[in-house]
Design a protein around this motif. Structure first.
Motif, mmCIF file in Angstrom:
data_model
loop_
_atom_site.group_PDB
_atom_site.id
_atom_site.type_symbol
_atom_site.label_atom_id
_atom_site.label_comp_id
_atom_site.label_asym_id
_atom_site.label_seq_id
_atom_site.Cartn_x
_atom_site.Cartn_y
_atom_site.Cartn_z
ATOM 1 N N SER A 85 0.805 -1.226 0.000
ATOM 2 C CA SER A 85 0.000 0.000 0.000
ATOM 3 C C SER A 85 0.837 1.274 0.000
ATOM 4 C CB SER A 85 -0.943 -0.001 1.205
ATOM 5 O OG SER A 85 -0.218 -0.111 2.424
ATOM 6 N N SER A 86 2.109 1.168 0.403
ATOM 7 C CA SER A 86 2.986 2.347 0.399
ATOM 8 C C SER A 86 3.750 2.475 -0.912
ATOM 9 C CB SER A 86 3.972 2.273 1.576
ATOM 10 O OG SER A 86 3.281 2.267 2.810
ATOM 11 N N THR A 132 9.288 4.175 -3.477
ATOM 12 C CA THR A 132 9.820 4.897 -2.326
ATOM 13 C C THR A 132 10.388 3.932 -1.303
ATOM 14 O OG1 THR A 132 8.194 6.655 -2.628
ATOM 15 C CG2 THR A 132 9.259 6.524 -0.480
ATOM 16 N N CYS A 153 11.466 2.334 2.244
ATOM 17 C CA CYS A 153 10.942 2.320 3.614
ATOM 18 C C CYS A 153 11.899 3.039 4.553
ATOM 19 C CB CYS A 153 10.739 0.870 4.066
ATOM 20 S SG CYS A 153 10.608 0.635 5.855
ATOM 21 N N ASN A 204 12.720 8.896 -0.814
ATOM 22 C CA ASN A 204 13.261 8.600 0.517
ATOM 23 C C ASN A 204 14.632 7.945 0.439
ATOM 24 O OD1 ASN A 204 13.119 8.748 3.350
ATOM 25 N ND2 ASN A 204 12.371 6.647 3.521
ATOM 26 N N CYS A 245 10.414 3.150 8.142
ATOM 27 C CA CYS A 245 8.958 3.229 8.207
ATOM 28 C C CYS A 245 8.438 2.280 9.292
ATOM 29 C CB CYS A 245 8.356 2.853 6.852
ATOM 30 S SG CYS A 245 8.673 1.139 6.363
ATOM 31 N N ASP A 272 5.914 0.099 8.996
ATOM 32 C CA ASP A 272 5.468 -1.204 8.502
ATOM 33 C C ASP A 272 6.125 -1.525 7.160
ATOM 34 O OD1 ASP A 272 4.217 -3.552 7.908
ATOM 35 O OD2 ASP A 272 2.180 -2.729 7.856
ATOM 36 N N THR A 314 4.456 -3.035 3.815
ATOM 37 C CA THR A 314 3.663 -2.276 2.849
ATOM 38 C C THR A 314 4.536 -1.635 1.773
ATOM 39 O OG1 THR A 314 3.750 -0.202 4.121
ATOM 40 C CG2 THR A 314 1.970 -1.763 4.646
ATOM 41 N N TYR A 315 5.828 -1.852 1.849
ATOM 42 C CA TYR A 315 6.794 -1.294 0.892
ATOM 43 C C TYR A 315 7.453 -2.417 0.093
ATOM 44 C CZ TYR A 315 6.834 3.284 3.294
ATOM 45 O OH TYR A 315 6.498 4.503 3.837
#
Length: 372
Positions: free
Chosen positions: A301-302, A306, A308, A316, A331, A333, A336-337
């Motif tokens: 979802s991320s 990008t 984490c 990032n 991050c 979680d 999600t990456y």
């Protein structure tokens, strides 16, 4: 003899024939490569003291401690080992010399930063100073030869010992290009390196077949580097036409495809030379593209571009505040990456890639499937 009896005899013979010709699962794995597969050799080598991969947040997801893996958790090689019911491969440099013969399920020789070409090539090009390590593919093959001498001596002994082993040769070669790119090399410069890198991988494959008694080899291609946060940050132009529909740099991905195409052609020639050996191509490029094409569908979802863990910027990734360094943070979680630290992927991403190799269509010919 009745027709029913004849049919039963035929079916029995057919079933016996199919059973005897079906290979059983692997009982050992020998892994070579770079940070995509390294489970602790670079950390143990002491090449860089106080390296960040020896500290959290590296390892935070699965191991809850840093193991020397360049991710938040497990790597592709870990998922392959799990698939065949094998323990995680011990790094070569962790095993005491006198105990090497006790690594009964295989050994990992991969080293983060390793290259396919020998270090001399890069020193001759004036970029040797940026190498992470001098433990190239040649060094890893030397380590394997040392280990092999503790496991078997005669041809028959070695044939028996390695007959159910899987040799994973890579991913390797990515760093050869990474060092050259970040030292200012152009794509045209790097294209001239491809035949050298591919030839080195082919030579290593031949060596493992002829001297390592390998019967099953998995040789991965390279990832789509145009989707890497580090490359997007360093080489991303303002021109929108340079990007594909997934936000990746088309020219860099085209280069990765070129390397992979040349490698596949070379492996096909090897198959003709060694018809009794299964030489499988692992399509890391194809298996990972779905991460960037449909990240939400995979639970990422991320997103996939990008990182984490990093120090800011559009993706990032900040070369002066890389993951684990002052100014960076991870991050909450990582699952999600897809991207972990700008260069390497997350455990979640590696899991999807491994599934594509082991249960999907991204290994050619197909790897041994585990029947459950």
């Amino acid at each position: 003899m009745g027709i029913v009896t004849l049919v039963l005899i035929f079916l029995s013979a057919y079933a016996t024939s199919c059973t005897s010709s079906t290979p059983s699962k692997y009982d050992k794995i020998f892994s070579f490569g770079d940070s995509i597969a390294d489970t602790g050799n670079f950390l143990q080598s002491g090449a860089i003291t106080n390296t960040v991969i020896g500290k959290l947040p590296y390892g935070v997801t699965f191991f809850h401690r840093a193991t020397g893996r360049c991710s938040d958790g497990r790597l592709i090689i870990d998922f392959i080992a799990e698939e065949y019911g094998l323990p995680f491969l011990p790094p070569y440099l962790v095993i005491e010399r006198s105990l090497k013969s006790k690594a009964t399920h295989g050994i990992n020789f991969a080293v983060a930063g390793a290259t396919a070409l020998d270090p001399k090539f890069f020193y001759d090009q004036g970029i040797g100073r940026i190498l992470w390590t001098n433990y190239s593919l040649s060094t890893q093959l030397d380590w394997f030869q040392e280990v092999k001498s503790t496991m078997c001596t005669t041809k028959q002994e070695c044939d028996d010992y390695f007959k159910k082993s899987l040799f994973v040769l890579g991913e390797i070669g990515g760093n050869d290009y990474n060092y050259a790119f970040f030292a200012g090399g152009t794509i045209n410069n790097l294209i001239s390196m491809v035949p050298l890198v591919v030839a080195r991988i082919v030579a290593a494959t031949s060596m493992l077949i002829e001297e390592g008694h390998a019967k099953e080899l998995l040789v991965p291609g390279n990832f789509p580097i145009g989707c890497s946060a580090a490359f997007l940050t360093a080489f991303g132009p303002q021109n929108k036409t340079a990007y594909d529909g997934n936000g990746c740099l088309k020219s860099l991905n085209a280069f990765s495809k070129y390397h992979n195409d040349q490698l596949k052609l070379a492996l096909e020639k090897l198959r003709q030379k060694y018809p009794q050996t299964r030489i499988m191509y692992a399509d890391y490029y194809g298996a990972s593209k779905k991460l960037f094409h449909t990240p939400l569908h995979l639970g990422l979802s991320s997103g996939a571009l990008t990182a984490c863990c990093g120090g800011g910027g559009p993706y990032n990734f900040n070369a002066t505040a890389r993951c684990g360094h002052i100014g960076s943070k991870a991050c909450k979680d990582p699952s999600t990456y897809a991207n972990w630290d700008g260069i390497h992927l997350t455990e979640a991403a590696y899991s999807h890639i491994a599934t594509g190799l082991l249960k999907g269509t991204f290994t050619s010919p197909p790897i041994i499937r585990v029947v459950t």
